[in-house]
Design an enzyme around this catalytic site. Structure first.
Site, PDB file in Angstrom:
ATOM      1  N   HIS A   1       0.849  -1.186   0.000  1.00 39.45           N
ATOM      2  CA  HIS A   1       0.000   0.000   0.000  1.00 39.45           C
ATOM      3  C   HIS A   1       0.891   1.244   0.000  1.00 39.45           C
ATOM      4  O   HIS A   1       2.112   1.150   0.182  1.00 39.45           O
ATOM      5  CB  HIS A   1      -0.916   0.013   1.233  1.00 39.45           C
ATOM      6  CG  HIS A   1      -0.181  -0.029   2.525  1.00 39.45           C
ATOM      7  ND1 HIS A   1      -0.044  -1.153   3.284  1.00 39.45           N
ATOM      8  CD2 HIS A   1       0.498   0.930   3.189  1.00 39.45           C
ATOM      9  CE1 HIS A   1       0.675  -0.908   4.347  1.00 39.45           C
ATOM     10  NE2 HIS A   1       1.026   0.359   4.318  1.00 39.45           N
TER      11      HIS A   1
HETATM   12  C1  T46 Z   1       2.968   0.461   6.760  1.00 36.55           C
HETATM   13  C2  T46 Z   1       3.603  -0.871   6.894  1.00 36.55           C
HETATM   14  C3  T46 Z   1       5.097  -0.807   6.879  1.00 36.55           C
HETATM   15  C4  T46 Z   1      -4.152  -0.641  13.588  1.00 36.55           C
HETATM   16  O1  T46 Z   1      -5.263  -0.821  14.117  1.00 36.55           O
HETATM   17  N1  T46 Z   1      -3.369   0.420  13.987  1.00 36.55           N
HETATM   18  C5  T46 Z   1      -2.139   0.655  13.438  1.00 36.55           C
HETATM   19  O2  T46 Z   1      -1.474   1.610  13.866  1.00 36.55           O
HETATM   20  C6  T46 Z   1      -1.676  -0.196  12.401  1.00 36.55           C
HETATM   21  C7  T46 Z   1      -0.311   0.045  11.736  1.00 36.55           C
HETATM   22  C8  T46 Z   1      -2.464  -1.247  12.003  1.00 36.55           C
HETATM   23  N2  T46 Z   1      -3.676  -1.456  12.605  1.00 36.55           N
HETATM   24  C9  T46 Z   1      -4.483  -2.613  12.185  1.00 36.55           C
HETATM   25  C10 T46 Z   1      -5.111  -2.503  10.805  1.00 36.55           C
HETATM   26  C11 T46 Z   1      -5.165  -3.956  10.349  1.00 36.55           C
HETATM   27  O3  T46 Z   1      -6.359  -4.532  10.814  1.00 36.55           O
HETATM   28  O4  T46 Z   1      -3.632  -3.765  12.136  1.00 36.55           O
HETATM   29  C12 T46 Z   1      -3.998  -4.625  11.067  1.00 36.55           C
HETATM   30  C13 T46 Z   1      -2.811  -4.902  10.142  1.00 36.55           C
HETATM   31  O5  T46 Z   1      -2.437  -3.664   9.478  1.00 36.55           O
HETATM   32  P1  T46 Z   1      -1.889  -3.625   7.983  1.00 36.55           P
HETATM   33  O6  T46 Z   1      -2.540  -4.669   7.172  1.00 36.55           O
HETATM   34  O7  T46 Z   1      -1.985  -2.205   7.520  1.00 36.55           O
HETATM   35  O8  T46 Z   1      -0.367  -4.028   8.197  1.00 36.55           O
HETATM   36  P2  T46 Z   1       0.853  -3.883   7.188  1.00 36.55           P
HETATM   37  O9  T46 Z   1       1.986  -4.600   7.814  1.00 36.55           O
HETATM   38  O10 T46 Z   1       0.484  -4.282   5.810  1.00 36.55           O
HETATM   39  O11 T46 Z   1       1.163  -2.317   7.108  1.00 36.55           O
HETATM   40  C14 T46 Z   1       1.749  -1.680   8.216  1.00 36.55           C
HETATM   41  C15 T46 Z   1       1.175  -0.279   8.366  1.00 36.55           C
HETATM   42  O12 T46 Z   1      -0.252  -0.359   8.411  1.00 36.55           O
HETATM   43  C16 T46 Z   1       1.571   0.618   7.249  1.00 36.55           C
HETATM   44  O13 T46 Z   1       1.306   1.963   7.608  1.00 36.55           O
HETATM   45  O14 T46 Z   1       3.521   1.350   6.116  1.00 36.55           O
HETATM   46  O15 T46 Z   1       3.157  -1.627   8.041  1.00 36.55           O
END
Ligand code: T46
Length: 141
Positions: free
Chosen positions: A53
């Site tokens: 993303h």
């Molecule tokens: C990024 C990369 C490097 C939250 O509720 N609060 C938070 O602060 C974050 C980061 C995530 N979440 C929840 C949202 C989803 O349900 O945690 C779950 C997994 O998040 P996501 O699929 O966005 O995870 P990544 O590893 O794909 O992305 C993360 C960050 O979201 C993003 O900003 O740059 O790590």
């Protein structure tokens, strides 16, 4: 060193003595924005990639505290990649940069220092949409 705008490596100053090492990071100094949130990735036993993303507004610094991570970035025109394998450096990623994270080891710990609170509406999770938004921004200037 990447020539891509909104992505660069930050080498951190280190205090080292016989007790080991200490790195101190401060908002608006070694971290180039006001810090509002931190999160971290760990326990990725199968080394599944994460990210896929971009953010519309968010600024982040990623630091690999243990193990190693490859961070692949794209801005709609160019692509680049960085290996993070030491807590002595961070990778700054600004707005409108697509990122994909691969894990070198299953004990990798990736820390993120972030400029704002969590807001799903700041994410672009579709690559085609991301490319279209990048083009719109380029056409504006
Ligand atoms: C990024 C990369 C490097 C939250 O509720 N609060 C938070 O602060 C974050 C980061 C995530 N979440 C929840 C949202 C989803 O349900 O945690 C779950 C997994 O998040 P996501 O699929 O966005 O995870 P990544 O590893 O794909 O992305 C993360 C960050 O979201 C993003 O900003 O740059 O790590």
């Amino acid at each position: 060193m990447s020539s891509m705008k909104n992505v660069h490596v930050l080498p951190f100053p280190i205090f080292q003595d016989e007790r080991g090492c200490l790195i101190a990071l401060e908002s608006n100094k070694s971290i180039p924005f006001e810090l509002k949130r931190i999160y971290y990735h760990f326990g990725n036993i199968d080394k599944k990639p994460r990210g896929f993303h971009a953010h519309k507004q968010l600024h982040q610094v990623l630091i690999c505290l243990n193990g190693s991570c490859k961070i692949k970035v794209a801005n709609g025109m160019e692509k680049d990649e960085f290996i993070l394998d030491s807590p002595m450096k961070g990778l700054y990623i600004g707005p409108m940069i697509w990122r994909e994270i691969e894990y070198g080891t299953n004990d990798s710990v990736l820390l993120a220092l972030v400029s704002d609170y969590y807001d799903e509406s700041d994410y672009i999770r579709d690559y085609e949409k991301f490319l279209a938004n990048c083009k719109k921004l380029r056409d504006k200037v």
